[in-house]
Write an enzyme that holds these catalytic residues in place. Structure first.
Site, PDB file in Angstrom:
ATOM      1  N   ASP A  83      -5.640  -8.664  14.235  1.00  0.00           N
ATOM      2  CA  ASP A  83      -5.195 -10.010  14.571  1.00  0.00           C
ATOM      3  C   ASP A  83      -5.876 -10.531  15.838  1.00  0.00           C
ATOM      4  OD1 ASP A  83      -3.957  -8.124  16.134  1.00  0.00           O
ATOM      5  OD2 ASP A  83      -1.929  -8.642  15.534  1.00  0.00           O
ATOM      6  N   ASP A 128       0.824  -1.216   0.000  1.00  0.00           N
ATOM      7  CA  ASP A 128       0.000   0.000   0.000  1.00  0.00           C
ATOM      8  C   ASP A 128       0.856   1.262   0.000  1.00  0.00           C
ATOM      9  OD1 ASP A 128      -2.330  -1.451   0.021  1.00  0.00           O
ATOM     10  OD2 ASP A 128      -2.646  -1.310   2.177  1.00  0.00           O
TER      11      ASP A 128
END
Length: 949
Positions: free
Chosen positions: A250, A95
């Site tokens: 996560d 990105d």
């Protein structure tokens, strides 16, 4: 009433502190419980053999964002994994918006050249940050001609996996079809780089070696740590996939997977080395993201956890796991309560004190045991344990930052995902947004106050925890402040300016020091030797104005700024030997009154009960002893704090000297945030008003000035609510700051305006039994005394000639109020392009110009903001402050105080003439000094930094 309030407040604080200690002990005992479970289940673990046959297809994802320094290294390491090339796919989820894209493309091209299936996946928008990149990578892989990969390995850019990683990790996953993920232990590439990395290494070792292992081995909820692990794709799909609802995607996915019936595993023997953050700002940014993300996940997942079929012990462990970062708000709240609770503990029975000591031990010793066990399990050298105190201080110092994270979670405040900068053995170009460190320094000061108060009152029960807190907050505050001020660099300057010599600052600084030395050495006060005092002060003013000319006409390098600050420190320390103002006697009396429970708004210093609490010489020297307290309640609290430490004139002088230097340090941070060249700090640092009247005569205006600077700093960082609160505190220290209130209210949403009256009510509530007395003396002093004013004589003289005597005072005050309103209106009409600090200093200049009573120490707040003034009138005006001492000539002839009109003319008229000349010119802002108001600051960090040099 005040005497009744303090014991009640102390007891309430002690109760709150006790609840906090119980909560902290609960988290501490949870650490001990994990250690016990780790030791219980450790020997029962069976390590599967590495996977050598029937290798499934594995997709390796590497999410990166502007990580030019390390992207090539991680791609090369992943390309070297010992796995059949036909079963290995690599995705660089890139990105990036900088040169990292080209570096990543080249690294992927090298893998493809040797036959490895590797792709660089780029997105037009960084939607969902890391979670969005991982989810997008799965979508891309789902369209693979051979079908999607069954297993997903994830590595952040700062980790370097060993070649056999997949063979060990997949062996565990293939052995249990209900195993959702396998988490490897983090090892370290740079553990000995600094004290910061050594402390981080101990914390991470304890987490992976003990905490994660204990949770995995005993069936408790376990979290994937975002990197160095392998996921079963079907488990990700069953839990709903990656989502960006929190900053810790996560942790969120880990709990959703386990609530869906899957479980995770941790491999203590499988280690992947990674890079530890080497800068304090990078590490703090990482910790803030983890803290906020964990608490966001707790808010989302705890209802589901408690509604699940998990056992009660597993639910409790999950709750303590997800809310672990609440330890930091508890630490901060405990620090705030410590001084008052310490007073209550003076009279507590021994059983209560022993209970408190036990709770303290339960909250501090078990975490240390966990970290020691982690070091011994991993067979680290014994010397690593020497970093335990540093680790404790660093962790405690995060309390302010992570409390903000908790508040943002409660208020649903969104945050961007700020990735942690990596060094990679080179220069990291990406920097996280800096903070000032002021909050940590304020917490340090409060902790020191609590520590000193505890020893002064013979109640040092909280000394150990306060020392830990003070050291942690001081480390964070000083490191962050220094990094933002110096290591991050100064605004760019032109080459032509940089070549000009700045050597004249050396003799000018020496001249100021010599003049002040001579001033301090005079045997009498300014009342006895007004000529000497005024003359030497004017020499300091002349050296100051010459220095102002130098710093305004050329760029001053860092060494020059250091010389300016060194001279300023010497001036302020030297000035503590000056004659003290008789105002300080009142400070001592009112401070001692507050400490013994007397209400200074109801009991004047001349009352026998007030005289009894101080030294007789101080009681006899109070000015206007018949008047009750003049200053607002928070200023009285400052007096009480200083009087608790040292109820002497020199004690106040030393404290105001320290406050002056703290104010200048904070001012430097504000200047950098506003794009002002650091050399302009001389406009405040060498101005004779600060050393003479703040550090020398010990006037308390410097406290209010410091809070005003803090308020402006918050405003420049768009923390408008904190800015408004800080300004309200400044007003409750001294009303001069009230002139800035409209500027701050205009930048604050209206639904927050209630903070101003609320804080005022809370501050005055303990003194409510004085009734009208809380403002009586202030109104009598401010309304009845008219002398030394700048414009006041110019208004009073024609009024006396034209009006009856009884009307003169009223007419003068009305005219001055009209002039003040007109001046502020005119200033606001011409404010276009002026940054907030510049607007603030101009507003204060208009206020002081229109005051009927103007003492030289009133200039302190104006002087502090002079680096933003961009005018010659205000430096000239304040440099002439020493002329006021010539009023003593009247006392030499008459023996009594009498105003000398020509002194007022000498002190004000030259500056007024310069003001009139400058006022009718255009209000120009220099391009290199361009700043943005809070409402105008761009969201793009690069634009913001570029505009500030």
């Amino acid at each position: 009433m005040l005497a009744e309030w303090f014991p009640v407040l102390a007891v309430v604080a002690a109760v709150i502190h006790a609840v906090i200690m119980v909560a902290l002990a609960m988290y501490g005992l949870h650490s001990l419980w994990l250690v016990v479970r780790f030791l219980r289940y450790r020997k029962a673990q069976v390590i599967p053999l590495p996977c050598e046959h029937n290798e499934p297809v594995v997709l390796v994802q590497i999410p990166v964002f502007n990580e030019q320094a390390v992207v090539d290294r991680v791609v090369a390491a992943v390309g070297a994994l010992a796995w059949p090339r036909a079963c290995l796919r690599i995705q660089l989820l890139d990105d990036s918006t900088d040169a990292s894209l080209a570096v990543g493309a080249a690294a992927i091209a090298r893998l493809r050249a040797v036959g490895i299936e590797a792709t660089q996946v780029c997105r037009a928008q960084r939607a969902g940050y890391k979670a969005g990149a991982l989810a997008n990578g799965l979508l891309v892989d789902a369209e693979h001609p051979a079908g999607p990969a069954a297993y997903i390995a994830i590595f952040d850019a700062d980790f370097v996996p060993q070649a056999d990683f997949l063979r060990h990790a997949l062996a565990t996953l293939l052995s249990d079809h209900k195993l959702a993920f396998i988490q490897a232990r983090w090892e370290h590439l740079n553990p000995r780089a600094s004290a910061l990395t050594q402390a981080q290494a101990i914390g991470i070792d304890g987490h992976f070696a003990v905490e994660q292992s204990a949770r995995a081995w005993s069936g408790l909820a376990l979290n994937f740590n975002g990197t160095c692990g392998v996921w079963r794709r079907s488990a990700i799909a069953a839990a709903g996939g990656w989502r960006s609802a929190t900053l810790t995607e996560d942790l969120d996915l880990s709990y959703r997977v386990q609530l869906a019936g899957w479980h995770g595993a941790c491999r203590l023997d499988l280690a992947v080395p990674g890079e530890l953050p080497q800068s304090i700002e990078a590490w703090r940014s990482q910790q803030f993201r983890w803290a906020k993300g964990s608490l966001q996940t707790a808010r989302l997942m705890l209802p589901a956890v408690w509604a699940s079929s998990w056992t009660r012990s597993r639910k409790i462990a999950a709750t303590l796991h997800l809310t672990h970062y609440l330890v930091h708000p508890l630490i901060l709240l405990g620090l705030l309560m410590a001084p008052l609770s310490g007073l209550a503990l003076r009279h507590a029975p021994p059983l209560v004190l022993w209970g408190g000591a036990l709770l303290l031990a339960c909250s501090t010793i078990p975490p240390l045991v966990l970290y020691v066990v982690g070091q011994r399990v991993l067979r680290r050298p014994w010397r690593t344990l020497l970093s335990l105190p540093t680790m404790m201080a660093l962790g405690t110092g995060l309390a302010v930052l992570n409390t903000r994270a908790a508040v943002e979670v409660l208020s649903n405040t969104a945050s961007i995902f700020v990735r942690t900068p990596k060094d990679g053995g080179g220069i990291e170009r990406y920097r996280v947004p800096s903070r000032s460190g002021l909050s940590e320094l304020a917490a340090t000061a409060w902790g020191l106050f609590g520590l000193i108060l505890g020893w002064q009152t013979s109640s040092p029960w909280l000394t150990p925890i306060l020392i830990i807190c003070i050291s942690g907050f001081a480390y964070h505050g000083v490191r962050v402040w220094w990094r933002q001020l110096v290591e991050d660099g100064a605004p760019a300057t032109s080459a032509s300016h940089a070549t000009r010599s700045w050597w004249p600052l050396f003799p000018l600084g020496g001249l100021s020091l010599l003049a002040l030395t001579a001033l301090v050495s005079r045997p009498g006060s300014w009342r006895d030797e007004p000529g000497w005092f005024a003359g030497l002060a004017l020499i300091m003013g002349g050296a100051y104005l010459a220095g102002v000319y130098l710093v305004r006409s050329r760029a001053i390098p860092l060494a020059g700024v250091g010389w300016i600050l060194l001279v300023s420190i010497a001036l302020n320390v030297l000035a503590t030997g000056l004659w003290k103002s008789d105002d300080v006697n009142r400070y001592v009396v009112e401070g001692r009154q507050l400490l013994v429970g007397q209400n200074p708004y109801a009991i004047p210093p001349s009352a026998p009960s007030a005289i009894a609490v101080v030294d007789a010489a101080i009681a006899a020297s109070v000015n206007h002893p018949q008047m009750t307290a003049i200053y607002p309640p928070l200023e009285l609290a400052v007096h009480a704090g200083v009087a608790a430490i040292s109820p002497t004139l020199m004690g106040f002088s030393v404290v105001m000297c320290l406050m002056t230097m703290s104010c200048l340090a904070t001012l430097l941070v504000l200047m950098r945030a506003s794009g002002v060249a650091p050399g302009l700090i001389l406009l405040a640092a060498w101005n004779p008003v600060l050393p003479i009247f703040a550090s020398g005569e010990a006037h308390h205006d410097i406290v209010m000035a410091t809070v005003v600077v803090i308020a402006l700093l918050f405003a420049m960082h768009r923390r408008v609510v904190l800015a408004l609160m800080s300004l309200s505190v400044a007003v409750l220290l001294k009303p001069f700051a009230l002139v800035l209130m409209p500027i701050f209210l205009a930048r604050t949403p209206r639904w927050w305006w209630w903070l101003v009256p609320a804080l005022t009510l809370v501050a005055y509530l303990p003194f409510v039994d004085a009734g009208y007395g809380v403002v009586a003396s202030l109104l009598a002093f401010g309304g009845g005394m008219q002398f030394h004013g700048a414009l006041e004589p110019l208004v009073r003289l024609p009024a006396e000639a034209l009006l009856p005597t009884l009307m003169v005072g009223t007419v003068v005050r009305v005219v001055l109020v009209l002039l003040l309103g007109t001046g502020l209106w005119w200033l606001w009409r011409r404010r276009a392009g002026a940054p907030l600090p510049t607007l603030a200093v101009r507003s204060l200049g208009v206020l002081l110009l229109c005051l009927p009573t103007l003492h030289p120490w009133y200039f302190i707040v104006l002087v502090v903001l002079l680096p933003f003034a961009r005018t010659w009138a205000l430096p000239v005006w304040t440099a002439c402050a020493g002329i006021y001492w010539l009023h003593g000539f009247g006392m030499l002839s008459t023996g009594t105080w009498s105003e000398t009109p020509w002194v007022t003319a000498l002190a004000h008229l030259p500056a007024i003439a310069v003001m009139a000349y400058e006022a009718f010119g255009p209000l120009r802002e220099r391009p290199e000094q361009k700043s943005f108001s809070p409402g105008e600051q761009p969201d793009d960090l690069a634009t913001w930094q570029a505009s500030h040099g």
